[in-house]
Write a protein that holds these residues in place. Structure first.
Motif, PDB file in Angstrom:
ATOM      1  N   ARG A 126       0.762  -1.115  -0.014  1.00 27.38           N
ATOM      2  CA  ARG A 126       0.192  -0.013  -0.014  1.00 27.38           C
ATOM      3  C   ARG A 126       0.975   1.050  -0.099  1.00 27.38           C
ATOM      4  O   ARG A 126       2.053   1.160   0.723  1.00 27.38           O
ATOM      5  N   SER A 127       0.283   2.381  -0.341  1.00 32.57           N
ATOM      6  CA  SER A 127       1.043   3.575  -0.556  1.00 32.57           C
ATOM      7  C   SER A 127       0.542   4.571   0.362  1.00 32.57           C
ATOM      8  O   SER A 127       1.419   5.478   0.690  1.00 32.57           O
ATOM      9  N   ASP A 128      -0.554   4.665   0.935  1.00 35.78           N
ATOM     10  CA  ASP A 128      -1.158   5.774   1.693  1.00 35.78           C
ATOM     11  C   ASP A 128      -1.397   5.137   3.064  1.00 35.78           C
ATOM     12  O   ASP A 128      -2.186   4.284   3.349  1.00 35.78           O
ATOM     13  N   TRP A 129      -0.760   5.761   3.992  1.00 34.88           N
ATOM     14  CA  TRP A 129      -0.617   5.233   5.353  1.00 34.88           C
ATOM     15  C   TRP A 129      -1.573   6.403   6.200  1.00 34.88           C
ATOM     16  O   TRP A 129      -1.515   5.965   7.500  1.00 34.88           O
ATOM     17  N   SER A 130      -1.996   7.037   5.570  1.00 37.51           N
ATOM     18  CA  SER A 130      -2.961   8.185   6.623  1.00 37.51           C
ATOM     19  C   SER A 130      -3.996   7.259   7.270  1.00 37.51           C
ATOM     20  O   SER A 130      -4.928   6.797   6.704  1.00 37.51           O
ATOM     21  N   GLY A 131      -4.233   7.524   8.616  1.00 37.68           N
ATOM     22  CA  GLY A 131      -5.360   6.977   9.403  1.00 37.68           C
ATOM     23  C   GLY A 131      -5.065   5.617   9.657  1.00 37.68           C
ATOM     24  O   GLY A 131      -5.998   4.888   9.844  1.00 37.68           O
ATOM     25  N   GLN A 132      -3.880   4.764   9.448  1.00 33.47           N
ATOM     26  CA  GLN A 132      -3.659   3.574   9.764  1.00 33.47           C
ATOM     27  C   GLN A 132      -4.001   3.301  11.024  1.00 33.47           C
ATOM     28  O   GLN A 132      -3.156   3.655  11.922  1.00 33.47           O
ATOM     29  N   PRO A 133      -4.776   2.379  11.492  1.00 28.76           N
ATOM     30  CA  PRO A 133      -5.090   2.076  12.900  1.00 28.76           C
ATOM     31  C   PRO A 133      -4.370   0.843  13.382  1.00 28.76           C
ATOM     32  O   PRO A 133      -4.854  -0.222  13.465  1.00 28.76           O
ATOM     33  N   TRP A 134      -2.921   1.048  13.677  1.00 31.39           N
ATOM     34  CA  TRP A 134      -2.441   0.055  14.251  1.00 31.39           C
ATOM     35  C   TRP A 134      -2.805  -0.467  15.624  1.00 31.39           C
ATOM     36  O   TRP A 134      -2.278  -1.734  15.694  1.00 31.39           O
ATOM     37  N   LEU A 135      -3.544   0.476  16.481  1.00 30.35           N
ATOM     38  CA  LEU A 135      -3.779  -0.167  17.634  1.00 30.35           C
ATOM     39  C   LEU A 135      -5.291  -0.703  17.677  1.00 30.35           C
ATOM     40  O   LEU A 135      -5.834  -1.003  18.930  1.00 30.35           O
ATOM     41  N   ASN A 136      -5.801  -1.050  16.741  1.00 35.34           N
ATOM     42  CA  ASN A 136      -7.174  -1.673  16.583  1.00 35.34           C
ATOM     43  C   ASN A 136      -7.305  -3.237  16.587  1.00 35.34           C
ATOM     44  O   ASN A 136      -8.089  -3.754  17.112  1.00 35.34           O
ATOM     45  N   ASP A 137      -6.195  -3.630  15.927  1.00 39.07           N
ATOM     46  CA  ASP A 137      -6.274  -5.008  15.307  1.00 39.07           C
ATOM     47  C   ASP A 137      -5.145  -5.698  16.329  1.00 39.07           C
ATOM     48  O   ASP A 137      -4.200  -5.155  16.925  1.00 39.07           O
ATOM     49  N   ALA A 138      -5.733  -6.869  17.029  1.00 39.13           N
ATOM     50  CA  ALA A 138      -4.973  -7.575  17.877  1.00 39.13           C
ATOM     51  C   ALA A 138      -3.491  -7.798  17.332  1.00 39.13           C
ATOM     52  O   ALA A 138      -2.339  -7.730  18.241  1.00 39.13           O
ATOM     53  N   TRP A 139      -3.192  -8.423  16.047  1.00 37.68           N
ATOM     54  CA  TRP A 139      -2.028  -8.738  15.596  1.00 37.68           C
ATOM     55  C   TRP A 139      -0.994  -7.437  15.465  1.00 37.68           C
ATOM     56  O   TRP A 139       0.063  -7.656  15.882  1.00 37.68           O
ATOM     57  N   SER A 140      -1.591  -6.443  14.971  1.00 37.97           N
ATOM     58  CA  SER A 140      -0.796  -5.059  15.115  1.00 37.97           C
ATOM     59  C   SER A 140      -0.556  -4.618  16.067  1.00 37.97           C
ATOM     60  O   SER A 140       0.890  -3.897  16.477  1.00 37.97           O
ATOM     61  N   VAL A 141      -1.334  -4.597  17.295  1.00 39.97           N
ATOM     62  CA  VAL A 141      -1.223  -4.275  18.409  1.00 39.97           C
ATOM     63  C   VAL A 141       0.034  -4.940  19.256  1.00 39.97           C
ATOM     64  O   VAL A 141       1.046  -4.597  19.951  1.00 39.97           O
ATOM     65  N   TYR A 142       0.052  -6.348  18.946  1.00 38.53           N
ATOM     66  CA  TYR A 142       1.019  -7.140  19.587  1.00 38.53           C
ATOM     67  C   TYR A 142       2.649  -6.751  18.748  1.00 38.53           C
ATOM     68  O   TYR A 142       3.470  -7.082  19.445  1.00 38.53           O
ATOM     69  N   VAL A 143       2.424  -6.371  17.599  1.00 37.19           N
ATOM     70  CA  VAL A 143       3.966  -5.961  16.882  1.00 37.19           C
ATOM     71  C   VAL A 143       4.131  -4.786  17.701  1.00 37.19           C
ATOM     72  O   VAL A 143       5.560  -4.579  17.931  1.00 37.19           O
ATOM     73  N   VAL A 144       3.305  -3.810  17.935  1.00 37.51           N
ATOM     74  CA  VAL A 144       3.766  -2.413  18.580  1.00 37.51           C
ATOM     75  C   VAL A 144       4.147  -2.878  20.102  1.00 37.51           C
ATOM     76  O   VAL A 144       5.159  -2.308  20.636  1.00 37.51           O
ATOM     77  N   LEU A 145       3.533  -3.928  20.658  1.00 37.27           N
ATOM     78  CA  LEU A 145       3.944  -4.238  22.185  1.00 37.27           C
ATOM     79  C   LEU A 145       5.267  -5.033  22.004  1.00 37.27           C
ATOM     80  O   LEU A 145       6.390  -4.591  23.021  1.00 37.27           O
ATOM     81  N   VAL A 146       5.553  -6.035  21.152  1.00 35.66           N
ATOM     82  CA  VAL A 146       6.910  -6.275  20.767  1.00 35.66           C
ATOM     83  C   VAL A 146       8.189  -5.212  20.847  1.00 35.66           C
ATOM     84  O   VAL A 146       9.117  -5.418  21.313  1.00 35.66           O
ATOM     85  N   LEU A 147       7.781  -4.239  20.143  1.00 38.18           N
ATOM     86  CA  LEU A 147       8.636  -3.295  19.773  1.00 38.18           C
ATOM     87  C   LEU A 147       8.812  -2.236  21.153  1.00 38.18           C
ATOM     88  O   LEU A 147       9.990  -1.971  21.495  1.00 38.18           O
ATOM     89  N   THR A 148       7.892  -2.262  21.690  1.00 38.24           N
ATOM     90  CA  THR A 148       7.901  -1.362  23.096  1.00 38.24           C
ATOM     91  C   THR A 148       8.638  -1.960  24.152  1.00 38.24           C
ATOM     92  O   THR A 148       9.368  -1.501  24.788  1.00 38.24           O
ATOM     93  N   VAL A 149       8.225  -3.345  24.291  1.00 31.90           N
ATOM     94  CA  VAL A 149       9.062  -3.969  25.368  1.00 31.90           C
ATOM     95  C   VAL A 149      10.649  -4.291  24.907  1.00 31.90           C
ATOM     96  O   VAL A 149      11.527  -4.229  25.579  1.00 31.90           O
ATOM     97  N   LEU A 150      10.828  -4.702  23.515  1.00 40.82           N
ATOM     98  CA  LEU A 150      12.279  -4.590  23.171  1.00 40.82           C
ATOM     99  C   LEU A 150      13.059  -3.571  23.384  1.00 40.82           C
ATOM    100  O   LEU A 150      14.233  -3.647  23.823  1.00 40.82           O
ATOM    101  N   TRP A 151      12.216  -2.523  23.129  1.00 39.75           N
ATOM    102  CA  TRP A 151      13.241  -1.211  23.290  1.00 39.75           C
ATOM    103  C   TRP A 151      13.449  -0.891  24.798  1.00 39.75           C
ATOM    104  O   TRP A 151      14.440  -0.286  24.959  1.00 39.75           O
TER     105      TRP A 151
END
Length: 336
Positions: A183-208
């Motif tokens: 995809r080319s347009d990322w405006s309004g992408q709801p990363w924190l609404n889907d369980a899979w993408s939330v855990y991707v963000v959570l992995v990055l958060t805890v890893l950091w």
């Protein structure tokens, strides 16, 4: 003179006998010497019992009771339900979903934390003292951030409307973004609404926030390895990977064992970061066991017995995993 010498000889020969048969001297107050270490441990054990064991026992008792809002207000008595709370938890599909999320998240995060932390630790060992100290201060600043603040930072980064991540992805050329992400347009992408993408963000958060502790621990272990071993490997023409596999890793096994156990315990119990990313216990598909326990115990209507049962199950899982890993580690040490 003869009698005196005989007495002297008798005293000389009997002294060792008395030393061999005598007991160890007692301390002040008549306390045996062997009991002193145990007495000194009593204050620490009392603190541990008050801070850890007593709450654990109370939680275990609550897990066998039905505690409603009336009980919390003090107008009713808790009802003993036996294993009813545990049966209710095990029959709920949310529990198995939360268990899957917890285990998969822990496996991925522990692995990435150890790999990245080890790589950074080796890098720090090769830097100069001044540069190494500068990098350590920088990465430890992330480790010192409280869990709630960690979740807040990464929630802002992945915000759908004002997040830095969406803004940065929109800066990529359309052809590259389409080729890599589809995809080319990322405006309004709801990363924190889907369980899979939330855990991707959570992995990055805890890893950091987690890899700096591993990096500094590995660096401390590397400081204790003699430099002559690396010089000999360099003379023999060993590659960096072979040097790490044959020298660094075997000598740092105790360090890696402790770091693995601690990382498993910490990542299984992640709560604050996930709570902030989800903005509360809203998305049940994204629950882990800690958040599921919190939601059952405190979200209206509160079911503290069920929440305590989930917490006990999580504790048992951690004890089993830690005991198994520790036993495997001891077996490897005995074989070595």
């Amino acid at each position: 003179m003869a009698d005196t010498s005989t007495l002297a000889r008798g005293g000389a020969t009997s002294a060792p006998g008395r030393r061999r048969g005598s007991r160890r001297p007692s301390r002040a107050g008549g306390m045996p010497a062997w009991a002193v270490p145990y007495v000194l441990l009593i204050p620490g054990m009392l603190v541990i019992a008050g801070l850890l064991l007593y709450p654990m026992v109370q939680m275990a008792i609550i897990s066998f009771q039905d505690i409603s809002l009336r009980v919390i207000r003090g107008v009713a008595e808790p009802k003993w339900v036996g294993f009813g709370n545990y049966q209710r938890v095990l029959d709920n599909e949310i529990f198995w979903s939360a268990l899957r999320n917890t285990v998969v998240f822990a496996l991925v995060t522990v692995t990435l934390t150890l790999v990245l932390g080890t790589a950074v630790g080796v890098l720090l060992h090769r830097l100069s003292k001044r540069m190494s100290a500068f990098v350590i201060i920088g990465i430890m600043s992330a480790w010192a951030v409280p869990p709630v603040a960690q979740g807040t930072i990464w929630r802002w980064l992945f915000d759908a409307e004002a997040g830095v991540v969406n803004w940065a992805l929109n800066l990529l050329p359309d052809w590259l973004s389409s080729l890599v992400f589809g995809r080319s347009d990322w405006s309004g992408q709801p990363w924190l609404n889907d369980a899979w993408s939330v855990y991707v963000v959570l992995v990055l958060t805890v890893l950091w926030a987690s890899f700096p502790f591993v990096a500094v621990s590995v660096l401390a272990g590397l400081k204790g390895i003699p430099a002559e071993l690396y010089e000999a490997a360099r003379v023999d023409g060993a590659t960096p990977w072979r040097t790490f596999r044959t020298i660094t890793f075997p000598l740092l096994k105790p360090v890696f064992a402790v770091l693995t156990i601690l990382s498993i315990i910490w990542d299984f119990k992640v709560l604050s970061q996930l709570y902030v990313l989800l903005n509360g216990p809203t998305n049940r598909e994204a629950f882990n066991l800690s958040l599921y326990s919190y939601a059952e115990a405190f979200k209206a209507p509160p079911k503290m017995g069920t929440g305590a049962a989930i917490a006990i199950v999580l504790t048992i899982i951690l004890l089993v995993v830690t005991a198994f890993y520790t036993r495997q580690m001891v077996k490897q040490e005995d074989l070595a």
